[in-house]
Write an enzyme that holds these catalytic residues in place. Structure first.
Site, mmCIF file in Angstrom:
data_model
loop_
_atom_site.group_PDB
_atom_site.id
_atom_site.type_symbol
_atom_site.label_atom_id
_atom_site.label_comp_id
_atom_site.label_asym_id
_atom_site.label_seq_id
_atom_site.Cartn_x
_atom_site.Cartn_y
_atom_site.Cartn_z
ATOM 1 N N ASP A 276 41.285 40.010 42.429
ATOM 2 C CA ASP A 276 42.296 40.068 43.480
ATOM 3 C C ASP A 276 43.085 38.766 43.591
ATOM 4 O OD1 ASP A 276 41.058 42.458 43.959
ATOM 5 O OD2 ASP A 276 40.717 42.109 46.099
ATOM 6 N N HIS A 420 37.925 37.038 42.360
ATOM 7 C CA HIS A 420 39.292 36.531 42.562
ATOM 8 C C HIS A 420 39.643 35.609 41.406
ATOM 9 C CE1 HIS A 420 37.913 37.839 46.513
ATOM 10 N NE2 HIS A 420 39.186 38.027 46.817
HETATM 11 NI NI NI Z 1 42.670 39.366 48.670
#
Ligand code: NI
Length: 463
Positions: A276, A420
Site C-alpha cells: 500500500d 507498505h
Molecule cells: Ni494506506
C-alpha cells in the site's frame, strides 16, 4: 440361530436391547450377559454385553479382532466409559425411567495391514445432556498399535502444522455452513486432538468427533474430513503412502508449466502479498526481488503518486502484478460525502488508466475504513473492496526481521498479507517472507488470482 441372524442384519445395540427386553428370563443369575456373533466386517466378531434392570438398559458391542493389543485398547476405552455409566447409575435413585447406554462400533477401513475403527458411545444418565462420545483409531495389524498423525508425517512439525491448519479451516467452514457460532479453533483443534484418525477410503482422512470432543453438546457431531489431494504435499512419507493414495507433489518444473490460478489455489496454498501507499523510491528494488523469486503481488497505489512514479506503475503492470486503488491521497473515505468519494476514486482510476490502459477492479480504502457510501460508490464503479487477513504492522515496527516473522507466523492458505512499499525496512523483509513461505509450499499470486471473480461492492479479506 434366529436371534443371531437378526443381530447380523440389524447389528445395532439398540435393536439387541429391544430383543432382550422381549426375551428376558424371569430370574437372571446376574444382570450381565454375554453373547458372541459374527459382525458385518471381514474377520471381526462382536462380543455383546448387556445389562437390564429397573435402573439401566445397557448394551455394549465390543469388536473382537483376535489381535490382543487392538482388542485391549478398544475394550479399555469402552470399559472406562462403562465405569462412569455405572457410577452414575449407582448414584441415581428413585428414577422412573432406567438410564440407558448403547455402545457400538463401525469399521471404516479393513485390510490385511490396517484397521480403522470408530466406537460410538451413547449414554443417557438423566443429566443435563445425554452423552454422545466417539473414539477412533487406525491400527497397524502386525503390531496392534494405533498409527498416529505423528507416525504418518514422521513427526515433521511443518507437515503436522499444515494438516492441523487444513483441519481448522474445514471445521470453521462446517460450523459456518451450519450457522453455528464460531469457536476458538486454534485451541480446539491441535496436533494432539488430531493424533488418532480414521481412513474411510484411500483418498480421505477423517476425524469423526462427537460431542465429547471440543464443541458444546448442542453443536452435534463434527466429522472433519480432508481429501488426501488437499494435503498431499504433507503426506510424502512411506507410512502415509501405505495407508492412502497420495498424489506426487508438484515438481518445480510442473509449477513453472502451470502457474497457480484461482481454481488451483485451494490445492496449491496461495497467498497474496499486497503493498500500500506507493509507489515510492523503494518500489523498483521490490520489483527486482519479486521477479527474481517469480512472485506476483498487488499494489494498492495512491493516485497522487501515479504521475511521479509512472515508470514504476508501468513496470508493475508489465511484470504481471496487479494494481489497485488506494485513494488519491490517503483520505479516510468513510468520512467523505458520496460525491467526494466518487471523485477521489475515479480520479485515481483515471490516473492509473492513463499509464497502463486499465482501470483497477478493486480498491483498498485507506485505514480499511468503509461506509455504506463507500461500498455503493465502489459498486457503481464496478469495484470490490479488498482488505487483508495478515497485518504485518510494518509501519509501526520498522524492523525487517520482526515484519518477516510476523508475516510467516500468521499466513495461512488464502491469506492476504498487508505491507507498505514506502518503507525500506518492509521492502527488505520481502525476500525473507517469500523464501520462508515458499519452503512451506506457498505460491504468491495477485488478489485476482487468489480470489477469482469478485463481486463489485463486496468486501474481501480472505483467510
Ligand atoms: Ni494506506
Amino acid at each position: 440361530m434366529i436371534v443371531a441372524c437378526l443381530l447380523l442384519i440389524l447389528s445395532g445395540g439398540v435393536a439387541w436391547l429391544l430383543l432382550q427386553q422381549k426375551t428376558e428370563p424371569s430370574t437372571p443369575a446376574s444382570d450381565e450377559r454375554y453373547y458372541f456373533a459374527d459382525s458385518n466386517y471381514r474377520g471381526i466378531r462382536s462380543k455383546f454385553a448387556t445389562r437390564q434392570s429397573a435402573k439401566e438398559r445397557s448394551s455394549i458391542e465390543y469388536p473382537i479382532t483376535a489381535i490382543p493389543n487392538i482388542d485391549q485398547t478398544i475394550a479399555a476405552t469402552i470399559d472406562q466409559h462403562d465405569k462412569e455409566f455405572i457410577r452414575a447409575r449407582d448414584a441415581g435413585s428413585g428414577l422412573v425411567e432406567p438410564m440407558t447406554q448403547a455402545i457400538s462400533y463401525q469399521v471404516t477401513h479393513n485390510t490385511d495391514k490396517h484397521l480403522s475403527i470408530v466406537v460410538h458411545i451413547k449414554q443417557d444418565t438423566h443429566g443435563a445432556h445425554p452423552l454422545a462420545a466417539a473414539h477412533f483409531w487406525t491400527f497397524d495389524r502386525s503390531s496392534g498399535s494405533p498409527i498416529t498423525l505423528s507416525d504418518i508425517t514422521e513427526n515433521n512439525e511443518r507437515d503436522i502444522a499444515a494438516i492441523v491448519a487444513a483441519a481448522r479451516q474445514a471445521t470453521g467452514a462446517t460450523l459456518a455452513q451450519r450457522k453455528q457460532p464460531a469457536i476458538n479453533l486454534e485451541e480446539a483443534i491441535t496436533a494432539d486432538t488430531l493424533q488418532q484418525f480414521i481412513v474411510t477410503n484411500p483418498t480421505t482422512i477423517a476425524w469423526p468427533f462427537a460431542q465429547n470432543a471440543f464443541l458444546p453438546s448442542s453443536y452435534g457431531e463434527v466429522q472433519i474430513t480432508l481429501t488426501i489431494a488437499q494435503i498431499a504435499a504433507h503426506l510424502q512419507h512411506p507410512l502415509a503412502h501405505q495407508l492412502f493414495t497420495v498424489p506426487a507433489p508438484a515438481t518445480p518444473q510442473q509449477q513453472t508449466a502451470t502457474p497457480p490460478n484461482s481454481s488451483t489455489c485451494p490445492q496449491q496454498r496461495c497467498a497474496a502479498l499486497t503493498f500500500d501507499d506507493g509507489p515510492g523510491p523503494h518500489t523498483g528494488r521490490l520489483l527486482d526481488t519479486l521477479s527474481q523469486r517469480r512472485a506476483k503481488a498487488t499494489f494498492y497505489v495512491l493516485g497522487s503518486k501515479v504521475a511521479p512514479y509512472a515508470d514504476q506503475i508501468r513496470r508493475i503492470h508489465t511484470d504481471g502484478h496487479q494494481i489497485g486503488n488506494h485513494s488519491w491521497n490517503h483520505a479516510n473515505l468513510s468520512k467523505l460525502k458520496a460525491t467526494d468519494i466518487r471523485q477521489d476514486l475515479a480520479r485515481t482510476n483515471d490516473a492509473i488508466h492513463g499509464i497502463i490502459g486499465i482501470r483497477p477492479n478493486s480498491a483498498r480504502p485507506p485505514y480499511g475504513a468503509s461506509s455504506p457510501a463507500v461500498q455503493s460508490t465502489l459498486a457503481e464503479l464496478g469495484m470490490s473492496s479488498v482488505l487483508w487477513s495478515v497485518d504485518t504492522r510494518d509501519w509501526a515496527d520498522r524492523d525487517s526481521s520482526v515484519v518477516c516473522h510476523r508475516a510467516i507466523a500468521n499466513t495461512r492458505p488464502g491469506s492476504i498479507i498487508l505491507l507498505h512499499d514506502i518503507h525500506s525496512t518492509s521492502v527488505d523483509a520481502v525476500p525473507c517472507i517469500i523464501d520462508g513461505l515458499t519452503k512451506q509450499g506457498y505460491h504468491f499470486v495477485t488478489v485476482d488470482t487468489l480470489l477469482g471473480k469478485m463481486a463489485p461492492g463486496t468486501t474481501y479479506h480472505a483467510g
